[in-house]
Enzyme design. Structure first.
Site, short mmCIF file in Angstrom:
data_model
loop_
_atom_site.label_atom_id
_atom_site.label_comp_id
_atom_site.label_asym_id
_atom_site.label_seq_id
_atom_site.Cartn_x
_atom_site.Cartn_y
_atom_site.Cartn_z
N ARG A 1 0.85 -1.19 0.00
CA ARG A 1 0.00 0.00 0.00
C ARG A 1 0.89 1.24 0.00
NH1 ARG A 1 -3.88 -2.42 -1.61
NH2 ARG A 1 -5.87 -2.72 -0.54
N GLU B 1 -3.43 7.49 -5.00
CA GLU B 1 -3.61 7.00 -6.38
C GLU B 1 -4.87 7.60 -7.01
OE1 GLU B 1 -3.56 2.75 -6.16
OE2 GLU B 1 -1.51 2.68 -5.43
N HIS C 1 -0.02 0.58 -10.28
CA HIS C 1 -0.75 -0.38 -9.46
C HIS C 1 -1.27 -1.55 -10.31
CE1 HIS C 1 -3.27 -0.82 -5.52
NE2 HIS C 1 -2.84 -1.99 -5.97
#
Length: 322
Positions: free
Chosen positions: A232, A261, A279
């Site tokens: 994360r 993000e 990601h």
């Protein structure tokens, strides 16, 4: 059972989830997890939720008949599991089916970061090989390195198995040591960073992991150090990391996740010794389909046989009937 059971899907989710839900449930769609988008009369008819993203206490409170929240993803920090547990509502996630994909990506990101393979490909594609000659020698190598894994859960263990094939010595830090694990345990993140020169973060988003990789940890990792984060973005102090990369406090970093993000700080984008991915660790068709299937299978299992397949630790419930 199935034709009368209503499942709420707030916001976007993989189409495979919707297709399979329609085989056995009445699906209700809303644009996002917002109580104002669902009238109370309709909210009262909802028994289950399939969600990719956040589902907070306000939504849980708005659904008086809710029994289960099936979350798309191994991390479920966007789901208020404590609020669900308070009402004996099951929460499920999608563990295991993405372990290999994320672990593979972690290794690929590590190699790209150390050997600068994306930059080498760009050198070729831009015609610089023919104009300027060979790509510069990379200052870093995997040879003789020690890797520390911050978070030795299912994915952390899968990463460790892959690292063994490179002859890399492995250590780890978690809240408590794991029995039967053949890797060196360090009781603090600082001690781990001091002992290794590759730090791989694969911890969930919890209050305890907030920006734990800060300037002090980066200094402990040292000027030959490489940071890899496939957990994360919450875990890393990005301003401190950008400064550490620029000042040579550490040698390089490879990141698949970011604090806000999809917004990536310009200070990180500007660092030539940072390899940055949007990601994508679990982002293959095969893995995302497996995740979609597990979301739906949890719902079928709950309403069909009274138990979820992969409940999260906070909600170890079985279905009450009658």
């Amino acid at each position: 059972m199935a034709s009368k059971t209503r499942i709420l899907v707030p916001g976007p989710i993989r189409e495979r989830v919707l297709d399979r839900l329609k085989e056995g449930f009445d699906v209700v769609r809303i644009d996002r997890a917002d109580p104002s988008l669902l009238a109370r009369s309709e909210a009262a008819s909802i028994s289950g939720v399939a969600v990719s993203g956040s589902f907070g206490a306000a939504m849980i409170e708005h659904l008086p008949s809710l029994e289960i929240i099936a979350s798309f993803g191994v991390g479920y920090d966007g789901i208020d599991a404590q609020a669900a547990a308070g009402r004996a509502i099951a929460v499920t996630n999608t563990p295991d089916v993405l372990n290999d994909e994320v672990a593979d990506t972690a290794i690929g990101l590590l190699i790209n970061t150390v050997r600068r393979l994306p930059q080498a490909e760009a050198w070729l594609r831009e015609g610089r090989w023919t104009r300027e000659g060979a790509f510069p020698l990379t200052p870093l190598s995997l040879r003789g390195r020690k890797a520390g894994i911050y978070g030795l859960g299912r994915i952390g263990l899968a990463i460790a198995e892959r690292l063994k094939g490179f002859g890399i010595e492995i250590a780890y830090h978690t809240r408590r040591p794991h029995e039967g694990v053949p890797y060196a345990y360090h009781p603090s993140l600082t001690a781990l960073a001091e002992a290794v020169d590759i730090l791989i973060a694969i911890v969930p988003k919890t209050p305890e992991t907030h920006r734990t990789i800060d300037a002090a940890i980066l200094r402990a990792l040292g000027p030959n150090g490489v940071l890899i984060n496939v957990g994360r973005g919450w875990t890393v102090d990005e301003a401190a990391l950008a400064a550490a990369l620029e000042d040579g406090v550490i040698a390089a970093a490879g990141l698949d996740v970011f604090y806000d993000e999809p917004n990536v700080p310009q200070a990180l984008l500007a660092q030539p010794n940072a390899t940055l991915l949007p990601h994508v660790a679990s982002a293959s068709v095969v893995t995302r389909d497996a995740m979609a299937d597990l979301v739906v299978d949890n719902l079928f299992s709950w309403f069909g046989r009274g138990a979820a397949l992969t409940p999260v630790p906070e909600t170890p419930f079985t279905r009450k009937t009658g």
